[in-house]
Design a protein around this motif. Structure first.
Motif, PDB file in Angstrom:
ATOM      1  N   UNK A  61       0.812  -1.211   0.000  1.00 27.70           N
ATOM      2  CA  UNK A  61       0.000   0.000   0.000  1.00 27.70           C
ATOM      3  C   UNK A  61       0.846   1.262   0.000  1.00 27.70           C
ATOM      4  N   UNK A  62       2.004   1.190   0.663  1.00 23.11           N
ATOM      5  CA  UNK A  62       2.893   2.345   0.819  1.00 23.11           C
ATOM      6  C   UNK A  62       4.322   1.898   0.547  1.00 23.11           C
ATOM      7  N   UNK A  63       5.055   2.745  -0.171  1.00 24.45           N
ATOM      8  CA  UNK A  63       6.468   2.450  -0.429  1.00 24.45           C
ATOM      9  C   UNK A  63       7.309   3.560   0.193  1.00 24.45           C
ATOM     10  N   UNK A  64       8.229   3.167   1.075  1.00 24.71           N
ATOM     11  CA  UNK A  64       9.090   4.133   1.768  1.00 24.71           C
ATOM     12  C   UNK A  64      10.530   3.994   1.284  1.00 24.71           C
ATOM     13  N   UNK A  65      11.176   5.132   1.092  1.00 21.42           N
ATOM     14  CA  UNK A  65      12.570   5.133   0.654  1.00 21.42           C
ATOM     15  C   UNK A  65      13.309   6.244   1.384  1.00 21.42           C
ATOM     16  N   UNK A  66      14.549   5.981   1.742  1.00 24.10           N
ATOM     17  CA  UNK A  66      15.336   6.931   2.527  1.00 24.10           C
ATOM     18  C   UNK A  66      15.934   8.029   1.648  1.00 24.10           C
ATOM     19  N   UNK A  67      15.852   9.262   2.132  1.00 23.48           N
ATOM     20  CA  UNK A  67      16.477  10.372   1.414  1.00 23.48           C
ATOM     21  C   UNK A  67      17.985  10.171   1.326  1.00 23.48           C
ATOM     22  N   UNK A  68      18.561   9.502   2.327  1.00 25.01           N
ATOM     23  CA  UNK A  68      19.997   9.220   2.296  1.00 25.01           C
ATOM     24  C   UNK A  68      20.349   8.298   1.125  1.00 25.01           C
ATOM     25  N   UNK A  69      19.447   7.365   0.799  1.00 28.70           N
ATOM     26  CA  UNK A  69      19.693   6.473  -0.337  1.00 28.70           C
ATOM     27  C   UNK A  69      19.487   7.199  -1.670  1.00 28.70           C
ATOM     28  N   UNK A  92       9.218   9.641   1.511  1.00 30.23           N
ATOM     29  CA  UNK A  92      10.663   9.848   1.527  1.00 30.23           C
ATOM     30  C   UNK A  92      11.029  10.156   2.975  1.00 30.23           C
ATOM     31  N   UNK A  93      11.880   9.313   3.555  1.00 32.71           N
ATOM     32  CA  UNK A  93      12.184   9.432   4.983  1.00 32.71           C
ATOM     33  C   UNK A  93      13.584   9.996   5.223  1.00 32.71           C
ATOM     34  N   UNK A  94      13.786  10.459   6.446  1.00 35.63           N
ATOM     35  CA  UNK A  94      15.108  10.904   6.889  1.00 35.63           C
ATOM     36  C   UNK A  94      15.379  10.267   8.244  1.00 35.63           C
ATOM     37  N   UNK A  95      16.595   9.777   8.422  1.00 36.83           N
ATOM     38  CA  UNK A  95      17.013   9.136   9.680  1.00 36.83           C
ATOM     39  C   UNK A  95      16.222   7.867   9.983  1.00 36.83           C
ATOM     40  N   UNK A 141      21.432  -5.060  -6.919  1.00 30.49           N
ATOM     41  CA  UNK A 141      22.654  -5.450  -6.221  1.00 30.49           C
ATOM     42  C   UNK A 141      23.083  -4.458  -5.138  1.00 30.49           C
ATOM     43  N   UNK A 142      22.445  -3.301  -5.064  1.00 29.77           N
ATOM     44  CA  UNK A 142      22.929  -2.249  -4.173  1.00 29.77           C
ATOM     45  C   UNK A 142      22.496  -2.424  -2.718  1.00 29.77           C
ATOM     46  N   UNK A 143      21.455  -3.228  -2.486  1.00 26.57           N
ATOM     47  CA  UNK A 143      20.974  -3.398  -1.119  1.00 26.57           C
ATOM     48  C   UNK A 143      20.218  -2.200  -0.585  1.00 26.57           C
ATOM     49  N   UNK A 144      19.767  -1.329  -1.469  1.00 29.21           N
ATOM     50  CA  UNK A 144      19.034  -0.114  -1.080  1.00 29.21           C
ATOM     51  C   UNK A 144      17.653  -0.159  -1.734  1.00 29.21           C
TER      52      UNK A 144
END
Length: 210
Positions: A61-69, A92-95, A141-144
């Motif tokens: 339902x929701x896809x989260x991805x880190x701003x650091x990535x 888009x998340x931080x920390x 392959x990046x693991x992110x």
């Protein structure tokens, strides 16, 4: 563990070139939304999901991805920056590290309660966002991968909301573990059968992966 929602992103389907003479429609490119966005059922309000066999549904339902990535990918691809929502993420998340999240882990995001279900397994449409970069193979392959989540308690979300992990299953199988097993280490599929919170499509894959 706690972090912050940097951006809430939704998108509508549009054409991204053609394949075998047919237009390719996708809502992969999403845009940050002002204010708060309702999150209920199987999606954020206003977010379109194309090819429901692979995208959307209660487990995605929701896809989260880190701003650091996103920043890491910008460096890898030689770009100044990658804007929130560009790779299709809703939050888009931080920390917060979605890749290290344990399957079944519960996130409190503002008034909403979400549960981590799966990694993103990249498809060809990601390649249409960054043509000529080999991004699909590199992403695998990046693991992110970022994390898909199920909605347990609906509500509305907005930029600036805190993301707090309120529960974490003891099995310890992470989003990154699942991605590695599904894409590169099929011989370890049995490990996923002991993860009841895993997205049903991946659970079915694990059951047949002997």
């Amino acid at each position: 563990m706690s972090g912050t929602v940097l951006s809430v992103n939704v998108g509508r389907a549009r054409e991204h070139g053609a394949s075998r003479g047919r237009p390719v429609r996708s809502a992969i490119r999403k845009a940050p939304q002002p204010g708060r966005v309702a999150l209920h059922g199987e999606a954020l309000a206003g977010d379109e999901q194309v090819e429901r066999r692979y995208h959307g549904g209660p487990d995605q339902a929701v896809y989260a991805y880190a701003s650091e990535d996103l920043a890491w990918w910008a460096t890898e691809l030689g770009l100044d920056a990658i804007s929130p929502g560009t790779i299709g993420e809703n939050l888009t998340t931080r920390d917060v590290d979605p890749n290290g999240a344990v399957i079944g882990e519960r996130w409190r995001v503002g008034p909403v309660l979400l549960a981590v279900t799966a990694p993103r397994i990249p498809c060809a449409k990601l390649g249409r966002v960054f043509p000529g970069t080999g991004i699909v193979r590199r992403f695998a392959h990046a693991g992110r991968t970022g994390a898909y989540l199920r909605i347990l308690e609906p509500g509305d979300v907005g930029a600036g909301d805190a993301v707090t992990v309120v529960d974490r299953p003891a099995h310890g199988v992470t989003v990154a573990d699942v991605a590695r097993i599904v894409q590169h280490e099929r011989h370890r599929a049995a490990e996923l059968r002991a993860v009841p919170e895993l997205a049903s499509r991946l659970a079915a894959w694990a059951a047949d992966a002997d």
